[in-house]
Write a protein that holds these residues in place. Sequence first.
Motif, short mmCIF file in Angstrom:
data_model
loop_
_atom_site.label_atom_id
_atom_site.label_comp_id
_atom_site.label_asym_id
_atom_site.label_seq_id
_atom_site.Cartn_x
_atom_site.Cartn_y
_atom_site.Cartn_z
N PHE A 163 0.89 -1.25 -0.03
CA PHE A 163 -0.05 -0.06 0.08
C PHE A 163 0.79 1.23 0.06
CE2 PHE A 163 -3.29 2.91 2.10
CZ PHE A 163 -4.20 2.93 0.67
N GLY A 164 1.93 1.44 0.87
CA GLY A 164 2.79 2.31 0.83
C GLY A 164 3.42 2.74 -0.46
N SER A 165 3.96 1.87 -1.23
CA SER A 165 4.72 1.77 -2.44
C SER A 165 3.58 2.24 -3.49
CB SER A 165 5.01 0.63 -2.90
OG SER A 165 6.29 0.10 -1.94
N PHE A 166 2.55 1.66 -3.33
CA PHE A 166 1.44 1.93 -4.32
C PHE A 166 0.97 3.55 -4.22
CE2 PHE A 166 -2.74 2.18 -6.12
CZ PHE A 166 -2.51 1.34 -7.33
N MET A 167 0.86 3.97 -3.06
CA MET A 167 0.58 5.43 -2.65
C MET A 167 1.60 6.31 -3.36
SD MET A 167 -0.94 6.09 1.15
CE MET A 167 -0.08 7.53 1.48
N LEU A 175 3.99 15.71 3.47
CA LEU A 175 2.72 16.13 2.87
C LEU A 175 1.91 16.29 3.95
CD1 LEU A 175 1.81 13.54 0.28
CD2 LEU A 175 2.19 15.53 -0.23
N ASP A 176 0.87 17.51 4.00
CA ASP A 176 -0.03 17.84 5.10
C ASP A 176 -1.08 16.84 5.12
OD1 ASP A 176 -2.14 18.44 3.76
OD2 ASP A 176 -1.64 20.69 3.62
N LYS A 177 -1.61 16.93 6.23
CA LYS A 177 -2.77 15.87 6.59
C LYS A 177 -3.89 15.69 5.57
CE LYS A 177 -4.89 14.92 10.84
NZ LYS A 177 -5.33 15.30 12.32
N ASP A 178 -4.54 16.68 5.17
CA ASP A 178 -5.46 16.53 3.99
C ASP A 178 -4.94 15.93 2.80
OD1 ASP A 178 -7.48 17.49 5.62
OD2 ASP A 178 -6.82 19.70 5.14
N ALA A 179 -3.84 16.39 2.41
CA ALA A 179 -2.89 15.76 1.08
C ALA A 179 -2.86 14.28 1.31
CB ALA A 179 -1.75 16.48 0.90
N GLN A 180 -2.26 13.78 2.46
CA GLN A 180 -2.30 12.60 2.85
C GLN A 180 -3.57 11.65 2.70
OE1 GLN A 180 -0.03 10.24 4.09
NE2 GLN A 180 1.66 11.62 4.93
N ARG A 227 -6.06 12.64 0.93
CA ARG A 227 -6.68 12.43 -0.53
C ARG A 227 -5.83 11.36 -1.19
NH1 ARG A 227 -5.67 17.64 -1.27
NH2 ARG A 227 -4.31 17.19 -3.30
N LEU A 228 -4.50 11.42 -0.80
CA LEU A 228 -3.69 10.33 -1.53
C LEU A 228 -4.07 8.83 -1.38
CD1 LEU A 228 -1.10 10.09 -3.36
CD2 LEU A 228 0.28 10.51 -1.34
N GLN A 229 -4.37 8.73 0.28
CA GLN A 229 -4.94 7.42 0.58
C GLN A 229 -6.15 6.96 -0.21
OE1 GLN A 229 -5.28 8.39 4.86
NE2 GLN A 229 -3.53 6.77 5.24
N GLN A 230 -7.04 7.96 -0.35
CA GLN A 230 -8.24 7.77 -1.16
C GLN A 230 -8.08 7.36 -2.62
OE1 GLN A 230 -10.67 10.94 0.18
NE2 GLN A 230 -12.27 9.87 0.50
N LEU A 231 -7.26 8.33 -3.28
CA LEU A 231 -7.08 7.98 -4.70
C LEU A 231 -6.35 6.55 -4.64
CD1 LEU A 231 -5.49 11.51 -5.74
CD2 LEU A 231 -7.54 10.21 -6.49
N ALA A 232 -5.49 6.26 -3.85
CA ALA A 232 -4.73 5.05 -4.03
C ALA A 232 -5.86 3.90 -3.84
CB ALA A 232 -3.45 4.92 -3.08
N SER A 233 -6.51 4.04 -2.95
CA SER A 233 -7.56 3.00 -2.47
C SER A 233 -8.57 2.88 -3.62
CB SER A 233 -8.45 3.37 -1.24
OG SER A 233 -7.55 3.73 0.00
N GLN A 234 -8.70 4.00 -4.21
CA GLN A 234 -10.12 3.76 -5.53
C GLN A 234 -9.37 3.04 -6.71
OE1 GLN A 234 -10.69 7.94 -5.87
NE2 GLN A 234 -12.40 7.94 -4.58
N ALA A 235 -7.99 3.31 -6.71
CA ALA A 235 -7.18 2.62 -7.75
C ALA A 235 -7.18 1.02 -7.74
CB ALA A 235 -5.79 3.33 -8.13
N ILE A 236 -6.94 0.76 -6.33
CA ILE A 236 -6.74 -0.54 -5.90
C ILE A 236 -8.20 -1.45 -6.04
CG2 ILE A 236 -6.26 -2.11 -4.11
CD1 ILE A 236 -4.17 -0.19 -3.26
#
Lengths: 190, 190, 190
Positions: free
Chosen positions: A39-43, A62-67, A69-78
């Motif tokens: 998950f970390g590498s994918f993010m 990265l600030d909290k909100d960017a983190q 958003r990034l977690q969400q983008l990665a999850s959607q892609a997975i």
Amino acid sequence: MAGKKVIITGVPGVGKTSVINESIRRLEEEQVPYQNINFGSFMFEVAQREGMVQDRDEMRKLDKDAQKRLQQLASQAIAKIEGNVIIDTHASVKTPAGFLAGLPEWVLRELKPDTIILVETDEDQILKRRLSDATRVRDIEGARAIADHQNFNRAAAAAYATITGCTIKYITNADFLIDRAVEEMMQTLR
Amino acid sequence: MAGKKVIITGVPGVGKTSVINESIRRLEEEQVPYQNINFGSFMFEVAQREGMVQDRDEMRKLDKDAQKRLQQLASQAIAKIEGNVIIDTHASVKTPAGFLAGLPEWVLRELKPDTIILVETDEDQILKRRLSDATRVRDIEGARAIADHQNFNRAAAAAYATITGCTIKYITNADFLIDRAVEEMMQTLR
Amino acid sequence: MAGKKVIITGVPGVGKTSVINESIRRLEEEQVPYQNINFGSFMFEVAQREGMVQDRDEMRKLDKDAQKRLQQLASQAIAKIEGNVIIDTHASVKTPAGFLAGLPEWVLRELKPDTIILVETDEDQILKRRLSDATRVRDIEGARAIADHQNFNRAAAAAYATITGCTIKYITNADFLIDRAVEEMMQTLR
């Protein structure tokens, strides 16, 4: 066939990666292929693609909100990946400010896992594995702190199950018994 | 008076049903009537009425989304019942793929319980009760696995409380002390 | 600088207030000011301002929906405060009907804390502190019940972390070692 999404977690030193790799190898022989995503590498890859960062160091800044958003983008892609997927990550991360949920609500609602596996073992065994692993520099923790971490993961997993409806599987990876752990993981992944 | 909604849970063999039945019997004498609903049976009735299944066997073959819709339909119907209601169910169900939350978010948001009771006792007592109950065929588990199951239920219950705002009551149903368990349950139900 | 929001919790008798006060005092010397808000008192002020109650006694008589609205109003008001804020409250409250989540979902979604601290210690030490504190009348509990309460708080905290993404920090306030507790709290608050 839509495929299974299985999240596999475990505290540092529990031997999660060895159990995953051997399980995937043997399942391939059985024609049950699994794609293994860290998950970390994918993010990080998503962050690069989106132009959010250039190297791994910037990830931590990265600030909290960017983190988030990034977690969400990665999850959607997975979630869009076809076939069986293992997502290799942490149930919680120990930081100086305390435990951070590895699978917060906004990640779970996108990933919709079928199962979350907790690879665990006795805290004293984990302590010894960490001390004898010269290849990694890890913060020194006592056995009690490791037990607290594993217990936090179990409590968090119960919350994850409540939100997603996924199952929570404990798999013990005890000294001299990695084969048992691999068999249990294969049974869960099959 | 809108009535109380109390969910009562406990691992197989803890003696939940005996405590519930005796509590309801005695509360009736005190003019505090409770309707006792078994969540699984109620779901089956709803599934039949909706034409989703014809017999109990088909229930297990429903896919995940159908299961979820059925749980929601059943919960909505229970929420509409007037007066005091006990919902007899499991805080979690142990499956080959791991623990499944008995009260996932989409059930809790419909049921809006006032209280969730966990009927518990020492894992060794539960083990002995299971071994001596010849009327049911149950998977064999050791005492440690029973302890893990009860601990999972406590962790899940904390998540349930966070989502609903309900109270979580532990009631011990120890050997030779069922009367204590009944009194505690009556106090909570009154 | 938007400021940190840190929720600090602990069972009655753990010495939470002493650790908070000393930490705030020392952080002030370091030019790290924190405003200390007691969630219960703040809720009462909001209730008075909104004309919902006239005295503290009436607070307990509010129905569930009014309580919930009040918790939300208080949380929204706290979320708007500039600078660093400590919110002094309970991870869970023990009532005759069971444990009540101190930070239900609708509170957490407004407060958006950075960290939730659990001030803890050995249940036997807490028992002794309660017994020797003549200034307060508290319900008598055994050590096991105190351990259950602290464990419920840990389980609830894991659910809180899942919903908010905040960190969960355990701080031990052991006998003769309050200075250690203060230093750990200062590190977390800095």
